[in-house]
Write a protein that holds these residues in place. Structure first.
Motif, mmCIF file in Angstrom:
data_model
loop_
_atom_site.group_PDB
_atom_site.id
_atom_site.type_symbol
_atom_site.label_atom_id
_atom_site.label_comp_id
_atom_site.label_asym_id
_atom_site.label_seq_id
_atom_site.Cartn_x
_atom_site.Cartn_y
_atom_site.Cartn_z
ATOM 1 N N SER A 1 -10.495 62.849 17.964
ATOM 2 C CA SER A 1 -9.461 62.026 17.311
ATOM 3 C C SER A 1 -8.179 62.040 17.832
ATOM 4 C CB SER A 1 -9.362 63.146 16.075
ATOM 5 O OG SER A 1 -8.824 64.238 16.641
ATOM 6 N N MET A 2 -7.734 62.557 18.649
ATOM 7 C CA MET A 2 -6.675 62.222 19.394
ATOM 8 C C MET A 2 -6.594 60.961 20.127
ATOM 9 S SD MET A 2 -5.294 65.849 21.162
ATOM 10 C CE MET A 2 -3.921 65.015 21.690
ATOM 11 N N ARG A 3 -7.676 60.147 20.631
ATOM 12 C CA ARG A 3 -7.568 58.994 21.458
ATOM 13 C C ARG A 3 -7.731 57.970 20.282
ATOM 14 N NH1 ARG A 3 -8.022 59.282 26.562
ATOM 15 N NH2 ARG A 3 -8.629 61.272 27.447
ATOM 16 N N VAL A 4 -8.787 58.216 19.213
ATOM 17 C CA VAL A 4 -8.485 57.123 18.413
ATOM 18 C C VAL A 4 -7.583 57.067 17.376
ATOM 19 C CG1 VAL A 4 -9.955 56.656 16.081
ATOM 20 C CG2 VAL A 4 -11.441 57.570 18.105
ATOM 21 N N GLY A 5 -6.833 58.300 17.329
ATOM 22 C CA GLY A 5 -5.616 58.315 16.544
ATOM 23 C C GLY A 5 -4.671 57.360 17.308
ATOM 24 N N ALA A 6 -4.575 57.512 18.565
ATOM 25 C CA ALA A 6 -3.597 57.034 19.409
ATOM 26 C C ALA A 6 -3.726 55.518 19.227
ATOM 27 C CB ALA A 6 -3.392 57.312 20.852
ATOM 28 N N GLN A 7 -4.806 54.730 19.441
ATOM 29 C CA GLN A 7 -5.386 53.691 19.475
ATOM 30 C C GLN A 7 -5.049 53.103 17.801
ATOM 31 O OE1 GLN A 7 -9.646 53.752 20.215
ATOM 32 N NE2 GLN A 7 -9.351 54.129 22.250
ATOM 33 N N LEU A 8 -5.005 53.609 16.715
ATOM 34 C CA LEU A 8 -4.720 53.302 15.271
ATOM 35 C C LEU A 8 -3.088 53.159 15.555
ATOM 36 C CD1 LEU A 8 -6.842 55.070 13.389
ATOM 37 C CD2 LEU A 8 -6.825 52.803 13.642
ATOM 38 N N LEU A 9 -2.450 54.059 16.295
ATOM 39 C CA LEU A 9 -0.893 54.114 16.249
ATOM 40 C C LEU A 9 -0.331 52.924 17.145
ATOM 41 C CD1 LEU A 9 -0.176 57.756 16.892
ATOM 42 C CD2 LEU A 9 0.134 56.506 15.040
ATOM 43 N N MET A 10 -1.287 52.239 17.931
ATOM 44 C CA MET A 10 -0.848 51.235 18.890
ATOM 45 C C MET A 10 -1.104 49.896 17.798
ATOM 46 S SD MET A 10 -2.555 51.930 22.484
ATOM 47 C CE MET A 10 -2.688 49.963 22.922
ATOM 48 N N LEU A 11 -2.367 50.001 16.842
ATOM 49 C CA LEU A 11 -2.421 48.622 15.989
ATOM 50 C C LEU A 11 -1.227 48.840 15.059
ATOM 51 C CD1 LEU A 11 -4.335 46.619 14.606
ATOM 52 C CD2 LEU A 11 -5.645 48.477 13.496
ATOM 53 N N ALA A 12 -0.617 49.998 14.672
ATOM 54 C CA ALA A 12 0.375 49.987 13.700
ATOM 55 C C ALA A 12 1.384 49.275 14.310
ATOM 56 C CB ALA A 12 0.642 51.428 13.463
ATOM 57 N N GLY A 13 1.724 49.484 15.518
ATOM 58 C CA GLY A 13 2.781 48.579 16.083
ATOM 59 C C GLY A 13 2.752 47.236 16.181
ATOM 60 N N VAL A 14 1.194 46.774 16.079
ATOM 61 C CA VAL A 14 1.023 45.524 16.381
ATOM 62 C C VAL A 14 1.249 45.025 14.825
ATOM 63 C CG1 VAL A 14 -0.767 43.768 16.274
ATOM 64 C CG2 VAL A 14 -0.884 45.499 18.227
ATOM 65 N N GLY A 15 0.992 45.597 13.797
ATOM 66 C CA GLY A 15 1.074 45.352 12.361
ATOM 67 C C GLY A 15 2.579 45.090 12.044
#
Length: 203
Positions: A84-98
């Motif tokens: 979940s830490m890796r998937v979560g960090a990837q979603l956090l990267m997507l939030a920056g893109v948004g």
């Protein structure tokens, strides 16, 4: 490595300074702009003076820096950490893109129902719907690692904070003010997460 680790904390600070500085500076320069009652996106709306500059400094730059913060966080996650830490960090990267996309797809105040305004709203939703689960997933995983518990608490607090501000608080506060609270919580996460995170271990 220690020098890079020290400088990484500046990424989140730079993002926060750029966003807050752009909102305050461009807001002061725009006649009749209400710093509480008007949405931040109005400063970058189509036809507003200096909109392009605001969108670059207020949305695009902080968003790109936020993605960089999330990337550096991902690189620090131990190989044995919960998934979940890796998937979560990837979603956090997507939030920056948004967040960056909010500057690329500016609001059109002449017609809030036209495609331009809907695209901007969609970018805002991408930011929220990527950051909240990303922070919560990262937080749940991080709490299982003793060295990461402070980071886990930060993730959970900021994820829940953005969720409440983006949705629940709008029933109690004017929508532009609730949105500012959500942005503020996100900025706290940006500034604090890398300084709290343990440095990556090699080998």
């Amino acid at each position: 490595m220690s020098g890079i680790h020290r400088w990484e904390g500046a990424f989140g600070i730079a993002a926060a300074v750029a966003f807050v500085g752009a909102v305050l500076g461009f807001g002061a320069a725009l006649p009749l702009f209400d710093p509480i009652g008007h949405p931040v996106a109005l400063l970058g709306a189509l036809g507003v003076p200096h909109a392009l500059a605001f969108n670059l400094l207020g949305f695009a730059l902080p968003g790109l820096l936020a993605s960089l913060v999330a990337l550096r966080l991902l690189l620090r996650v131990p190989r044995t950490a919960p998934w979940s830490m890796r998937v979560g960090a990837q979603l956090l990267m997507l939030a920056g893109v948004g967040f960056t996309a909010m500057g690329v797809l500016p609001l059109d105040t002449s017609d809030l129902d036209n495609p331009a305004s809907q695209y901007h709203a969609s970018a805002w939703m991408i930011w929220v719907l990527a950051f909240v689960p990303g922070a919560v997933m990262s937080g749940i995983g991080a709490l299982r690692l003793p060295a990461w518990r402070a980071v886990g608490a930060l993730h959970l607090a900021c994820g829940v904070g953005v969720l409440l501000a983006a949705f629940a608080l709008q029933a109690l506060l004017p929508a532009p003010l609730a949105q500012r609270v959500a942005f503020g919580v996100w900025l706290v996460w940006l500034v604090a997460v890398l300084p709290l995170a343990p440095a990556a271990r090699r080998g």
